[in-house]
Enzyme design. Structure first.
Site, PDB file in Angstrom:
ATOM      1  N   GLY A 268      -2.252   6.534  -6.041  1.00 10.46           N
ATOM      2  CA  GLY A 268      -1.625   5.260  -6.382  1.00 10.46           C
ATOM      3  C   GLY A 268      -1.178   5.190  -7.827  1.00 10.46           C
ATOM      4  CB  SER A 269       1.151   2.762  -9.348  1.00 13.75           C
ATOM      5  OG  SER A 269       2.086   2.960  -8.328  1.00 13.75           O
ATOM      6  CD  GLU A 291      -8.555  12.737  -2.054  1.00 12.74           C
ATOM      7  OE1 GLU A 291      -9.758  12.563  -1.819  1.00 12.74           O
ATOM      8  OE2 GLU A 291      -7.713  11.848  -1.928  1.00 12.74           O
ATOM      9  CG  ASN A 381      -2.517   3.003   1.283  1.00 16.28           C
ATOM     10  OD1 ASN A 381      -1.541   2.621   1.938  1.00 16.28           O
ATOM     11  ND2 ASN A 381      -2.531   2.984  -0.036  1.00 16.28           N
TER      12      ASN A 381
HETATM   13  N1  COA Z   1      -4.980  -8.388  -2.057  1.00 14.38           N
HETATM   14  C1  COA Z   1      -3.796  -8.131  -1.453  1.00 14.38           C
HETATM   15  N2  COA Z   1      -2.926  -7.174  -1.882  1.00 14.38           N
HETATM   16  C2  COA Z   1      -3.257  -6.503  -2.997  1.00 14.38           C
HETATM   17  C3  COA Z   1      -4.444  -6.727  -3.693  1.00 14.38           C
HETATM   18  C4  COA Z   1      -5.337  -7.721  -3.181  1.00 14.38           C
HETATM   19  N3  COA Z   1      -6.493  -7.972  -3.776  1.00 14.38           N
HETATM   20  N4  COA Z   1      -4.491  -5.895  -4.749  1.00 14.38           N
HETATM   21  C5  COA Z   1      -3.366  -5.161  -4.724  1.00 14.38           C
HETATM   22  N5  COA Z   1      -2.615  -5.539  -3.671  1.00 14.38           N
HETATM   23  C6  COA Z   1      -1.315  -4.987  -3.273  1.00 14.38           C
HETATM   24  C7  COA Z   1      -0.333  -4.938  -4.436  1.00 14.38           C
HETATM   25  O1  COA Z   1       0.298  -6.187  -4.594  1.00 14.38           O
HETATM   26  C8  COA Z   1       0.613  -3.859  -3.976  1.00 14.38           C
HETATM   27  O2  COA Z   1       1.469  -4.415  -2.993  1.00 14.38           O
HETATM   28  P1  COA Z   1       3.001  -3.966  -2.866  1.00 14.38           P
HETATM   29  O3  COA Z   1       2.939  -2.524  -2.425  1.00 14.38           O
HETATM   30  O4  COA Z   1       3.528  -4.890  -1.807  1.00 14.38           O
HETATM   31  O5  COA Z   1       3.583  -4.152  -4.221  1.00 14.38           O
HETATM   32  C9  COA Z   1      -0.300  -2.861  -3.256  1.00 14.38           C
HETATM   33  O6  COA Z   1      -1.492  -3.603  -2.923  1.00 14.38           O
HETATM   34  C10 COA Z   1      -0.696  -1.667  -4.112  1.00 14.38           C
HETATM   35  O7  COA Z   1      -1.324  -2.137  -5.268  1.00 14.38           O
HETATM   36  P2  COA Z   1      -1.055  -1.570  -6.721  1.00 14.38           P
HETATM   37  O8  COA Z   1      -1.648  -2.548  -7.675  1.00 14.38           O
HETATM   38  O9  COA Z   1       0.383  -1.215  -6.893  1.00 14.38           O
HETATM   39  O10 COA Z   1      -1.996  -0.302  -6.793  1.00 14.38           O
HETATM   40  P3  COA Z   1      -1.916   1.216  -6.316  1.00 14.38           P
HETATM   41  O11 COA Z   1      -0.561   1.717  -5.987  1.00 14.38           O
HETATM   42  O12 COA Z   1      -2.648   1.920  -7.377  1.00 14.38           O
HETATM   43  O13 COA Z   1      -2.757   1.214  -4.946  1.00 14.38           O
HETATM   44  C11 COA Z   1      -4.704   1.040  -3.569  1.00 14.38           C
HETATM   45  C12 COA Z   1      -4.018   0.636  -4.889  1.00 14.38           C
HETATM   46  C13 COA Z   1      -6.106   0.447  -3.562  1.00 14.38           C
HETATM   47  C14 COA Z   1      -3.901   0.518  -2.375  1.00 14.38           C
HETATM   48  C15 COA Z   1      -4.745   2.606  -3.512  1.00 14.38           C
HETATM   49  O14 COA Z   1      -5.337   3.097  -4.672  1.00 14.38           O
HETATM   50  C16 COA Z   1      -5.522   3.109  -2.307  1.00 14.38           C
HETATM   51  O15 COA Z   1      -4.989   3.226  -1.212  1.00 14.38           O
HETATM   52  N6  COA Z   1      -6.826   3.402  -2.500  1.00 14.38           N
HETATM   53  C17 COA Z   1      -7.708   3.820  -1.433  1.00 14.38           C
HETATM   54  C18 COA Z   1      -7.765   5.307  -1.305  1.00 14.38           C
HETATM   55  C19 COA Z   1      -8.301   5.959  -2.537  1.00 14.38           C
HETATM   56  O16 COA Z   1      -8.833   5.342  -3.436  1.00 14.38           O
HETATM   57  N7  COA Z   1      -8.210   7.257  -2.602  1.00 14.38           N
HETATM   58  C20 COA Z   1      -8.670   7.918  -3.801  1.00 14.38           C
HETATM   59  C21 COA Z   1      -9.172   9.242  -3.592  1.00 14.38           C
HETATM   60  S1  COA Z   1      -7.866  10.340  -4.072  1.00 14.38           S
END
Ligand code: COA
Length: 506
Positions: A268-269, A291, A381
């Site tokens: 993620g970003s 990873e 995800n």
């Molecule tokens: N409730 C609802 N939506 C939320 C939220 C919340 N509390 N917090 C973030 N979001 C939404 C954002 O608005 C964004 O939505 P959009 O795509 O419509 O703009 C989306 O979630 C992604 O959030 P962002 O802040 O851009 O973060 P990210 O790209 O870093 O992704 C996760 C964050 C949590 C989704 C991502 O890190 C993930 O899938 N993590 C789980 C897997 C993981 O951690 N793997 C790591 C091992 S390699």
């Protein structure tokens, strides 16, 4: 035969297996369980899945698909939207398949990424009828050289009944030698994994397969779909600075050196942006044992900060793809790609003492983290490797902006609506507001620190009000909650599109 193909097809007896994508797609039967290479859009098969999409235009059939992690659009968008996928695991990231999952059209098994290989060995996943495996080359002695990820391909190759190879000649040949394939024996017969240092190679350069299982070879020239991360901003830079200061205080306390410990950084970003923040720091000779290698890792290699990076996939933006794959020789001695059951193995993570940095979707005042479910119901995800790392790391760090959706949502809530990482696995929390070091703290000590340091000012008063009333209502219990209200912020969001509410006076 095309000379480029001839060069990469070392085991000449396989030459008569080269067929079109359509011929390969015709081999699958309704109900098949299919393993696929690929991890976070890297190293996935592309042309056979698109031939399956074509086949689905005239025929109804469904298959179960297990991979390393999320794939590019060929599978996780087009095949999902064609209605071909019955069940999918263990991680997704494309909105196409996310919508199919959340509307009940695809069954989704979200799992720790280190667990899948064991499930294959136990026969819980399987029998695997087909594996579609993207390869850079097949060597003379029959080793399959993966491309930009390894994922679960080695265990799939061992257990799959049939294998279809997508020989992708657009990937640079210099990928040969980058992989380190070590496959543990079944449980009960297993030796310790001999990984005592993240830079140590312990396996082979390719995947051993029985050539008799290779039923088709399809030639591909399709590049990986680039990653879609958004660049760092002021708030992620603030988070990175907070984290760097935290590491400095750990060095001052004698718990870390300037080299830190091997770093894992999540998908993620936000995680990418936070890692990017190391570029202007004094930290040097850093090792990445992760990873996924996102853009930031290559920027840090270029900046002379990272001396070695190990992972199971390389998932980078279009700009970085040109830079890295056009000059892979420059990075080759600083890179290794391993099976995900090794990169994410609890034994290895604990032994190496990793510092893990992952992103939370939301977290609560006691430090429980939701990484996967929006308002407890809709899949985002998946847990990916975040649980593998957070539980076993020396330092389990979670980062998130304190708010989402323009400020309507507080990423810190009284009680998470779904728990992926319990308070026991979460050491440090960082938002753009501040940092909370939760190590050694009791729940009420944690709550005070998280509310004071990490919650967005727009939600702080509301959070103090909830917490203070919860302490009073429970007679100062171990983990104070008002159960009728604990999820009321999510209820308010569903009803009124905001978590903000009038503060009820105690
Ligand atoms: N409730 C609802 N939506 C939320 C939220 C919340 N509390 N917090 C973030 N979001 C939404 C954002 O608005 C964004 O939505 P959009 O795509 O419509 O703009 C989306 O979630 C992604 O959030 P962002 O802040 O851009 O973060 P990210 O790209 O870093 O992704 C996760 C964050 C949590 C989704 C991502 O890190 C993930 O899938 N993590 C789980 C897997 C993981 O951690 N793997 C790591 C091992 S390699």
């Amino acid at each position: 035969m095309d000379s480029r193909v001839e060069k990469r097809l070392g085991l000449k007896e396989l030459a008569d297996k080269v067929v079109s994508a359509e011929q390969a797609a015709a081999l699958f039967n309704d109900g098949d369980v299919v393993g696929m290479s690929g991890f976070t859009r890297a190293g996935d098969a592309k042309v056979v899945p698109m031939a399956l999409v074509e086949r689905a235009k005239n025929e109804n059939f469904k298959i179960d698909i297990y991979t390393g992690a999320s794939l590019g659009p060929e599978v996780d968008k087009y095949l999902a939207e064609a209605g071909v996928i019955r069940k999918r695991g263990p991680f997704i990231a494309d909105s196409g398949i996310r919508n199919q999952i959340n509307s009940g059209n695809v069954l989704y098994v979200d799992a720790h990424l280190s667990h899948n290989a064991e499930l294959v060995r136990q026969g819980i996943i399987g029998p695997i009828n087909y594996l579609i495996l993207e390869a850079t080359a097949i060597t003379e002695d029959g080793l399959i050289i993966p491309t930009t990820s390894v994922g679960n391909s080695p265990v799939f190759a061992e257990y799959a009944e049939n294998i279809i190879v997508e020989l992708n000649i657009s990937h640079p040949e210099s990928l040969i030698g980058i992989h380190d394939i070590y496959v543990p024996a079944p449980q009960g017969q297993r030796e310790p994994i001999p990984m005592t240092d993240a830079v140590k190679r312990i396996g082979e350069i390719g995947i051993k397969v029985d050539p008799a299982k290779i039923k088709a070879i399809v030639i591909s020239e399709e590049p990986d779909a680039p990653s879609l991360i958004v660049p760092p901003d002021e708030e992620t830079q603030t988070m990175a600075n907070l984290l760097l200061d935290f590491f400095r205080s750990e060095i001052a306390a004698g718990r870390l050196t300037n080299k830190l410990m091997p770093l894992q950084s999540g998908v993620g970003s936000v995680a990418n942006a936070v890692l990017d923040g190391f570029a202007d720091s004094e930290f040097e000779d850093l090792i990445v044992a992760s990873e996924v290698l996102q853009d930031a890792v290559f920027n840090l290699i270029d900046a002379g900060k990272v001396s070695f990076a190990a992972a199971t996939s390389i998932t980078i933006s279009e700009e970085l793809q040109k830079k890295v794959y056009g000059n892979l020789e420059k990075y080759a001695d600083k890179l290794v790609l391993r099976p995900q059951e090794i990169s994410n193995h609890p034994e290895v993570i604990r032994r190496l003492g990793l510092i893990s940095i992952n992103t939370a979707l939301e977290l609560d005042i006691y430090g429980n983290v939701n990484s996967t479910h929006v308002s407890g119901t809709k899949m985002m995800n998946g847990i990916g490797g975040s649980g593998d790392f957070a539980r076993n790391a020396r330092l389990g760090i979670f980062v998130t902006k304190s708010y989402a959706k323009g400020g309507a949502i507080s990423s810190i809530v009284p009680m998470v609506s779904h728990v992926d990482h319990t308070e026991h696995d979460v050491d440090v929390i960082v938002t753009e507001q501040g940092i909370a070091d939760l190590r050694g703290l009791a729940p009420k000590e944690r709550a005070v620190l998280i509310i004071e340091n990490c919650v967005h000012p727009d939600f702080k008063e509301q959070m103090w009000d909830y917490y203070n009333r919860a302490v009073e209502a429970t007679g100062n219990a171990q983990t104070p909650h008002i159960l009728e209200e604990a999820l009321s912020w999510h209820v308010n969001l569903a009803k009124n599109k905001t978590m903000k509410k009038e503060v009820t006076k105690a």
